[in-house]
Design an enzyme around this catalytic site. Structure first.
Site, PDB file in Angstrom:
ATOM      1  N   PHE A 182       0.836  -1.198   0.000  1.00  0.00           N
ATOM      2  CA  PHE A 182       0.000   0.000   0.000  1.00  0.00           C
ATOM      3  C   PHE A 182       0.870   1.246   0.000  1.00  0.00           C
ATOM      4  O   PHE A 182       2.044   1.216   0.369  1.00  0.00           O
ATOM      5  CB  PHE A 182      -0.980   0.004   1.180  1.00  0.00           C
ATOM      6  CG  PHE A 182      -0.336   0.175   2.535  1.00  0.00           C
ATOM      7  CD1 PHE A 182      -0.164   1.429   3.098  1.00  0.00           C
ATOM      8  CD2 PHE A 182       0.099  -0.935   3.252  1.00  0.00           C
ATOM      9  CE1 PHE A 182       0.425   1.587   4.353  1.00  0.00           C
ATOM     10  CE2 PHE A 182       0.680  -0.794   4.497  1.00  0.00           C
ATOM     11  CZ  PHE A 182       0.845   0.469   5.059  1.00  0.00           C
ATOM     12  N   CYS A 183       0.263   2.351  -0.440  1.00  0.00           N
ATOM     13  CA  CYS A 183       0.954   3.639  -0.503  1.00  0.00           C
ATOM     14  C   CYS A 183      -0.118   4.727  -0.459  1.00  0.00           C
ATOM     15  O   CYS A 183      -1.268   4.457  -0.135  1.00  0.00           O
ATOM     16  CB  CYS A 183       1.810   3.729  -1.764  1.00  0.00           C
ATOM     17  SG  CYS A 183       0.871   3.479  -3.298  1.00  0.00           S
ATOM     18  N   THR A 184       0.245   5.947  -0.806  1.00  0.00           N
ATOM     19  CA  THR A 184      -0.692   7.057  -0.681  1.00  0.00           C
ATOM     20  C   THR A 184      -1.901   6.914  -1.603  1.00  0.00           C
ATOM     21  O   THR A 184      -3.045   6.890  -1.148  1.00  0.00           O
ATOM     22  CB  THR A 184       0.017   8.395  -0.974  1.00  0.00           C
ATOM     23  OG1 THR A 184       1.166   8.514  -0.137  1.00  0.00           O
ATOM     24  CG2 THR A 184      -0.918   9.571  -0.727  1.00  0.00           C
TER      25      THR A 184
END
Length: 253
Positions: A182-184
């Site tokens: 996951f990331c922004t």
């Protein structure tokens, strides 16, 4: 109120230089602020402005068949969180410098997990097949300091290009897990998941639309703190509202 959007799309762009000029002209005419990255592998947009002109800009962009699938994550603010408009021509949507890290190279996206599905997995402590769940944060230590999923695997990196080496010591321990990167907003976790799967980790998925999409669809279930964003708001809480600054950067073990 000011509408803020974050959007990206992997798509082949053969006229990146000319497109950057057209995007700037159209965005300036709409009095938009923010950053647009134009690359041969796609677009990455962070824009803010009055609602009607910004929606008109997105409609104009999607009228090009290449960008019809562009999906924008939205939030609102009292003022534009960008000082000016910047349009940059880059080689990658986000610099990674690894082969097989783009859907254009791989021929398809890495398998995704919808925010609502991930929330269910977090609540039950495993995926639907009973495998243990590991959430892999692909962001840097500065961003992680503002918040991350509870119990996530975080890495002491300052740049996305550092991720493969930082993850290497953990890979054997992750073989029996379902790993969700996951990331922004989705770009880094998409690239990381694709590259890791090509490099032999076929148990890696990506969180569709990233943390911002999770906040938009689920809220803060299983998440501690806020999400760092790349503008003057600094970080958003699970209701997509600006929050107070985080303490000095730290990385979980």
């Amino acid at each position: 109120m000011v509408l803020n959007i974050a959007a990206y799309l992997f798509v082949a762009i053969d006229d990146a230089d000319a497109l950057a000029v057209r995007l700037r002209e159209r965005a300036e005419a709409a009095a938009l602020r923010g950053t647009m990255l134009v690359t041969p592998e796609g677009l990455n947009l962070f824009l803010a402005g009055a609602e009607a002109p910004l929606r008109d800009f997105l409609a104009w962009l999607r009228a090009d068949d290449r960008f019809a699938a562009l999906h924008a994550k939205e939030s609102w603010s009292e003022a534009a969180p960008f000082a000016r408009l910047k349009v940059k021509r880059k080689a990658e949507i986000i610099t990674f410098r690894r082969e097989a890290a783009s859907p254009l190279q791989a021929g398809e996206r890495a398998p995704t997990v919808a925010p609502t599905t991930l929330a269910r997995w977090i609540a039950q402590g495993h995926d639907d097949a009973g495998r243990r769940l590991v959430l892999l944060d692909t962001r840097n230590r500065q961003e992680i300091a503002h918040g991350t999923f509870e119990g996530a695997l975080t890495l002491p990196i300052d740049r996305f290009t550092d991720l493969p080496a930082a993850l290497a010591p953990h890979r054997d321990a992750l073989r029996d897990a379902t790993v969700v990167s996951f990331c922004t907003g989705g770009i880094r976790c998409e690239k990381a998941a694709l590259w890791l799967r090509a490099d032999g980790m076929d148990n890696v998925l990506q969180l569709d639309d990233g943390i911002l999409g999770y906040f938009e669809q689920v809220g803060g279930m299983g998440y501690a703190g806020g999400c760092f964003v790349f503008d003057e708001r600094v970080a958003l809480d699970p209701e997509l509202k600006p929050m107070a600054a985080a303490p000095d950067a730290r990385v979980a073990a």
